[in-house]
Design a protein around this motif. Structure first.
Motif, PDB file in Angstrom:
ATOM      1  N   PRO A  77       0.810  -1.222   0.000  1.00 34.61           N
ATOM      2  CA  PRO A  77       0.000   0.000   0.000  1.00 34.61           C
ATOM      3  C   PRO A  77       0.845   1.274   0.000  1.00 34.61           C
ATOM      4  O   PRO A  77       1.932   1.323   0.579  1.00 34.61           O
ATOM      5  CB  PRO A  77      -0.800  -0.115   1.310  1.00 34.61           C
ATOM      6  CG  PRO A  77      -0.816  -1.566   1.629  1.00 34.61           C
ATOM      7  CD  PRO A  77       0.491  -2.097   1.143  1.00 34.61           C
ATOM      8  N   GLN A 234      -7.436  -9.350  -0.735  1.00 33.78           N
ATOM      9  CA  GLN A 234      -6.701  -8.185  -1.225  1.00 33.78           C
ATOM     10  C   GLN A 234      -5.227  -8.537  -1.151  1.00 33.78           C
ATOM     11  O   GLN A 234      -4.851  -9.494  -0.465  1.00 33.78           O
ATOM     12  CB  GLN A 234      -7.005  -6.955  -0.360  1.00 33.78           C
ATOM     13  CG  GLN A 234      -8.456  -6.502  -0.457  1.00 33.78           C
ATOM     14  CD  GLN A 234      -8.844  -5.570   0.690  1.00 33.78           C
ATOM     15  OE1 GLN A 234      -8.846  -5.972   1.847  1.00 33.78           O
ATOM     16  NE2 GLN A 234      -9.178  -4.336   0.378  1.00 33.78           N
ATOM     17  N   GLU A 239      -5.253  -3.062   3.522  1.00 34.59           N
ATOM     18  CA  GLU A 239      -5.941  -2.283   2.497  1.00 34.59           C
ATOM     19  C   GLU A 239      -7.436  -2.178   2.764  1.00 34.59           C
ATOM     20  O   GLU A 239      -8.104  -1.276   2.235  1.00 34.59           O
ATOM     21  CB  GLU A 239      -5.709  -2.917   1.121  1.00 34.59           C
ATOM     22  CG  GLU A 239      -4.265  -2.896   0.651  1.00 34.59           C
ATOM     23  CD  GLU A 239      -4.097  -3.598  -0.686  1.00 34.59           C
ATOM     24  OE1 GLU A 239      -4.563  -3.046  -1.700  1.00 34.59           O
ATOM     25  OE2 GLU A 239      -3.512  -4.701  -0.721  1.00 34.59           O
TER      26      GLU A 239
END
Length: 408
Positions: A77, A234, A239
């Motif tokens: 991320p 994910q 996330e």
């Protein structure tokens, strides 16, 4: 755990030396998400074996290590500048994340959470919550570790709907009063707790902790060793609520079964340690790096994040139906292909039922389904099927589980 010696495995099946075949709902504890002999992993690792097995990256570097670091920068991320350092095991990654955070902040204290698990080295045993079997008799442990409550919705006194904000306020209050935010180098948390019972922190908890860390110059470390690499539907579990950690630790699912781990994070934080301060003889071994590139290739080509979400849909429907039928199932939880049921003696008191968990696991094993237990109270059955498992195998495994409930 089982008197079963594996001869071969892939695609959700483990075959032993006697020819017995087990459906695999464990994936080597969330390691072989792409299968236990995935074509791309075998192909890339075999090619690397033919070239060289080791040079030590610190002595003479090689492209595979850099390629893994590039992939981690792309997949983790956040769009900030990132760097990675590669190691051998999850515990080693967590330990190095703490070293990096301390070097960056010039502080010592580390905050962790109830029910958390971070490894079996001396420092990571101190970070780990559960005594038996991880810590008992192995002390003394590293100092300057502080444990605060986690947002365990199923067991929160005022109910799951209040859990996130209340648990965050309680944790932040304890950190502020008992440690002092200005003394904290790192907050380390699993975005979906693993060994502690597949606890998904109640909504709002992780964002509040992340904001508190950011406001106080604390390095926020997401331990994604069990939850990373498509496992929760994910690429990374953090996330789900838009968390962008300062550092993220990975291992398990990263390399299709070859030993590899990583710390990936903000470049300015990763650069804090002095030259030579981080490393290790085998860290980022070239064969393991090749395996990781094959594993990531497989996850992308087969869209295993989507596949994990499909597994969740199938399994939660079946597990929910079992919960309605059997009152010892107190909670069904998790995301993607990282799911669990918590077993209780009485749903009104929520008294843990580890005996039922052990009996059900044994019954499943006898019928050819490999399942794992976990949880601080030993009362959780966890399910970690390979994300490449076929529909029929998945359904057959759930049938075996349901038959075990019927018998027991």
């Amino acid at each position: 755990m089982l008197p079963v010696f594996a001869a071969r495995a892939d695609g959700g099946i483990i075959e032993d030396v006697d020819g017995n075949r087990l459906i695999d709902f464990g994936s080597g504890i969330a390691v072989t998400g792409v299968g236990a002999s995935a074509e791309a992993v075998v192909r890339r690792a075999s090619a690397q074996l033919a070239d060289f097995t080791h040079t030590c990256f610190m002595v003479t570097p090689y492209e595979g290590y850099v390629a893994v670091a590039e992939a981690l920068a792309e997949l983790t991320p956040g769009d900030h500048a990132k760097k990675s350092a590669l190691f051998n095991s999850g515990a080693e990654a967590v330990e190095n994340a703490v070293k990096i955070a301390r070097a960056h902040t010039k502080r010592q204290a580390v905050v962790v959470f109830d029910h958390g698990y971070h490894g079996r080295t001396n420092l990571t045993m101190a970070l780990t919550s559960k005594n038996m079997p991880y810590k008992h008799g192995f002390g003394p442990f590293a100092p300057e570790i502080y444990r605060v409550p986690v947002a365990y919705g199923y067991r929160w006194p005022t109910g799951p709907e209040n859990c996130g904000p209340e648990a965050a306020a309680q944790a932040i209050d304890q950190i502020s009063k008992q440690v002092g935010a200005q003394n904290v180098a790192a907050i380390v948390i699993e975005p979906l707790l693993g060994e502690g019972g597949f606890i998904e922190p109640a909504k709002g908890f992780l964002p509040a902790l992340s904001e508190f860390a950011r406001d106080n110059g604390i390095v926020f470390v997401a331990d994604e060793i069990q939850s990373g690499f498509c496992r929760t539907g994910q690429w990374f579990a953090c996330e789900d609520e838009g968390i962008v950690p300062d550092l993220i630790t990975t291992a398990k699912g990263i390399a299709g079964g070859l030993p590899l781990a990583a710390v990936t994070g903000r470049a300015e934080i990763m650069d804090a340690a002095h030259a030579g301060g981080l490393g290790g003889t085998y860290g980022g071994n070239p064969v393991a790096c090749a395996g990781a590139l094959g594993s990531i290739e497989t996850m992308k080509e087969l869209d295993l994040a989507a596949r994990a979400r499909h597994i969740e849909t199938v399994m939660k429907a079946r597990l929910g139906a079992m919960q309605e039928k059997y009152e010892i199932i107190g909670d069904v939880r998790g995301r993607g292909a990282m799911l669990a049921i918590e077993l209780v003696k009485d749903p009104s008191t929520k008294e843990p039922n580890p005996e039922a968990a052990a009996a059900l696991a044994k019954a499943c094993h006898q019928e050819g389904l490999l399942v794992l237990t976990c949880g601080t109270y030993g009362n959780v059955l966890r399910f970690l099927p390979p994300m490449v498992i076929g529909e029929e195998l998945l359904s057959e495994g759930l049938d075996i589980l349901e038959q075990a409930f019927t018998r027991i």
